[in-house]
Design a protein around this motif. Structure first.
Motif, PDB file in Angstrom:
ATOM      1  N   GLU A 198       0.843  -1.212   0.000  1.00  0.00           N
ATOM      2  CA  GLU A 198       0.000   0.000   0.000  1.00  0.00           C
ATOM      3  C   GLU A 198       0.868   1.249   0.000  1.00  0.00           C
ATOM      4  O   GLU A 198       0.606   2.205  -0.739  1.00  0.00           O
ATOM      5  CB  GLU A 198      -0.916   0.015   1.227  1.00  0.00           C
ATOM      6  CG  GLU A 198      -2.025  -1.006   1.202  1.00  0.00           C
ATOM      7  CD  GLU A 198      -2.850  -0.971   2.490  1.00  0.00           C
ATOM      8  OE1 GLU A 198      -3.051   0.128   3.052  1.00  0.00           O
ATOM      9  OE2 GLU A 198      -3.279  -2.054   2.928  1.00  0.00           O
ATOM     10  N   ILE A 199       1.905   1.246   0.817  1.00  0.00           N
ATOM     11  CA  ILE A 199       2.823   2.393   0.896  1.00  0.00           C
ATOM     12  C   ILE A 199       3.537   2.579  -0.439  1.00  0.00           C
ATOM     13  O   ILE A 199       3.660   3.707  -0.931  1.00  0.00           O
ATOM     14  CB  ILE A 199       3.812   2.205   2.060  1.00  0.00           C
ATOM     15  CG1 ILE A 199       3.057   2.324   3.400  1.00  0.00           C
ATOM     16  CG2 ILE A 199       4.956   3.220   1.989  1.00  0.00           C
ATOM     17  CD1 ILE A 199       3.851   1.874   4.621  1.00  0.00           C
ATOM     18  N   GLU A 200       3.982   1.496  -1.052  1.00  0.00           N
ATOM     19  CA  GLU A 200       4.634   1.583  -2.363  1.00  0.00           C
ATOM     20  C   GLU A 200       3.708   2.196  -3.409  1.00  0.00           C
ATOM     21  O   GLU A 200       4.144   3.016  -4.226  1.00  0.00           O
ATOM     22  CB  GLU A 200       5.088   0.203  -2.832  1.00  0.00           C
ATOM     23  CG  GLU A 200       6.291  -0.328  -2.110  1.00  0.00           C
ATOM     24  CD  GLU A 200       6.655  -1.748  -2.536  1.00  0.00           C
ATOM     25  OE1 GLU A 200       6.095  -2.259  -3.537  1.00  0.00           O
ATOM     26  OE2 GLU A 200       7.498  -2.353  -1.856  1.00  0.00           O
ATOM     27  N   ASN A 225       9.802  -1.242  -1.165  1.00  0.00           N
ATOM     28  CA  ASN A 225      10.775  -1.094  -2.237  1.00  0.00           C
ATOM     29  C   ASN A 225      10.755   0.349  -2.754  1.00  0.00           C
ATOM     30  O   ASN A 225      10.336   0.629  -3.882  1.00  0.00           O
ATOM     31  CB  ASN A 225      10.477  -2.087  -3.367  1.00  0.00           C
ATOM     32  CG  ASN A 225      11.573  -2.118  -4.404  1.00  0.00           C
ATOM     33  OD1 ASN A 225      12.704  -1.720  -4.145  1.00  0.00           O
ATOM     34  ND2 ASN A 225      11.228  -2.577  -5.594  1.00  0.00           N
ATOM     35  N   LEU A 226      11.182   1.271  -1.895  1.00  0.00           N
ATOM     36  CA  LEU A 226      11.305   2.693  -2.213  1.00  0.00           C
ATOM     37  C   LEU A 226      12.512   3.235  -1.458  1.00  0.00           C
ATOM     38  O   LEU A 226      12.934   2.648  -0.462  1.00  0.00           O
ATOM     39  CB  LEU A 226      10.061   3.468  -1.737  1.00  0.00           C
ATOM     40  CG  LEU A 226       8.733   3.209  -2.416  1.00  0.00           C
ATOM     41  CD1 LEU A 226       7.607   3.918  -1.671  1.00  0.00           C
ATOM     42  CD2 LEU A 226       8.773   3.678  -3.871  1.00  0.00           C
ATOM     43  N   PRO A 227      13.051   4.376  -1.899  1.00  0.00           N
ATOM     44  CA  PRO A 227      14.128   5.000  -1.130  1.00  0.00           C
ATOM     45  C   PRO A 227      13.597   5.500   0.223  1.00  0.00           C
ATOM     46  O   PRO A 227      12.604   6.224   0.272  1.00  0.00           O
ATOM     47  CB  PRO A 227      14.583   6.174  -1.996  1.00  0.00           C
ATOM     48  CG  PRO A 227      13.906   6.025  -3.312  1.00  0.00           C
ATOM     49  CD  PRO A 227      12.753   5.107  -3.134  1.00  0.00           C
ATOM     50  N   ILE A 228      14.256   5.068   1.303  1.00  0.00           N
ATOM     51  CA  ILE A 228      13.797   5.379   2.657  1.00  0.00           C
ATOM     52  C   ILE A 228      14.936   5.973   3.466  1.00  0.00           C
ATOM     53  O   ILE A 228      16.060   5.479   3.432  1.00  0.00           O
ATOM     54  CB  ILE A 228      13.293   4.107   3.374  1.00  0.00           C
ATOM     55  CG1 ILE A 228      12.025   3.578   2.714  1.00  0.00           C
ATOM     56  CG2 ILE A 228      13.052   4.365   4.861  1.00  0.00           C
ATOM     57  CD1 ILE A 228      11.565   2.236   3.246  1.00  0.00           C
ATOM     58  N   THR A 229      14.611   7.021   4.207  1.00  0.00           N
ATOM     59  CA  THR A 229      15.473   7.512   5.268  1.00  0.00           C
ATOM     60  C   THR A 229      14.783   7.110   6.560  1.00  0.00           C
ATOM     61  O   THR A 229      13.584   7.359   6.730  1.00  0.00           O
ATOM     62  CB  THR A 229      15.635   9.043   5.212  1.00  0.00           C
ATOM     63  OG1 THR A 229      16.231   9.394   3.968  1.00  0.00           O
ATOM     64  CG2 THR A 229      16.503   9.547   6.351  1.00  0.00           C
TER      65      THR A 229
END
Length: 172
Positions: free
Chosen positions: A22-24, A53-57
């Motif tokens: 859902e977040i993706e 599967n996204l760029p995360i800080t």
């Protein structure tokens, strides 16, 4: 020592994968800052970001509002985030939304820094005890009014290591 299992390790794992998808979808092609609310959310937060599967800080904030099994009604910031969130997509990750005091206070605090978006992910929601209404964008499970432990949730610092969410029955 064993506690009655409320949510199994397998159900948690499956639901965390669904939330990550859902977040993706919601943040496709964008970066996000994930802020785990310590200490309770650390296991849920770790499992969740490994599935996204996204760029995360990743950042953390440490707050306290509980003594034993009861909320004190006051929020104390023990450790603040280091990330600059202005103009960024932020997801606050909480273990449980019970009275709503902690997360509603954090939402107010974070909005002052003008994030691009501010979302809430919570492992658990206990509507029977809610006093401060909050919108939960990514909810794993709604539960009845039990004091729960395991999967990061504790009773006075103990039982966080349980691989499932259990019902604390007062045993020591």
């Amino acid at each position: 020592m064993s506690f009655p299992e409320l949510i199994s390790r397998e159900k948690i794992h499956s639901r965390v994968q669904e939330l990550a998808k859902e977040i993706e979808r919601d943040f496709a092609g964008e970066e996000i800052i994930v802020v785990g609310v310590l200490k309770g959310s650390f296991i849920f937060c770790a499992d969740l970001i490994r599935e996204i599967n996204l760029p995360i800080t990743l950042d953390f904030i440490s707050v306290s509002s509980y003594e034993g099994t009861e909320s004190t009604g006051e929020l104390k910031i023990n450790l603040d985030i280091k990330s600059k969130i202005e103009g960024k997509n932020v997801i606050l990750v909480e273990d449980i939304i019970d009275t709503g005091l902690t997360i509603s206070s954090l939402i107010t605090r974070f909005k002052k820094n003008n994030p691009k978006s501010l979302k809430v992910a919570s492992l658990l929601y206990k509507p029977a005890r809610i006093q401060h209404k909050v919108d939960i964008d990514y909810l794993a499970f709604e539960i009845e009014d039990h004091f729960v432990i395991g999967y990061g949730l504790d009773f006075n610092g103990s039982y966080r290591e349980l691989p499932y969410v259990g019902i604390y029955n007062g045993e020591v």
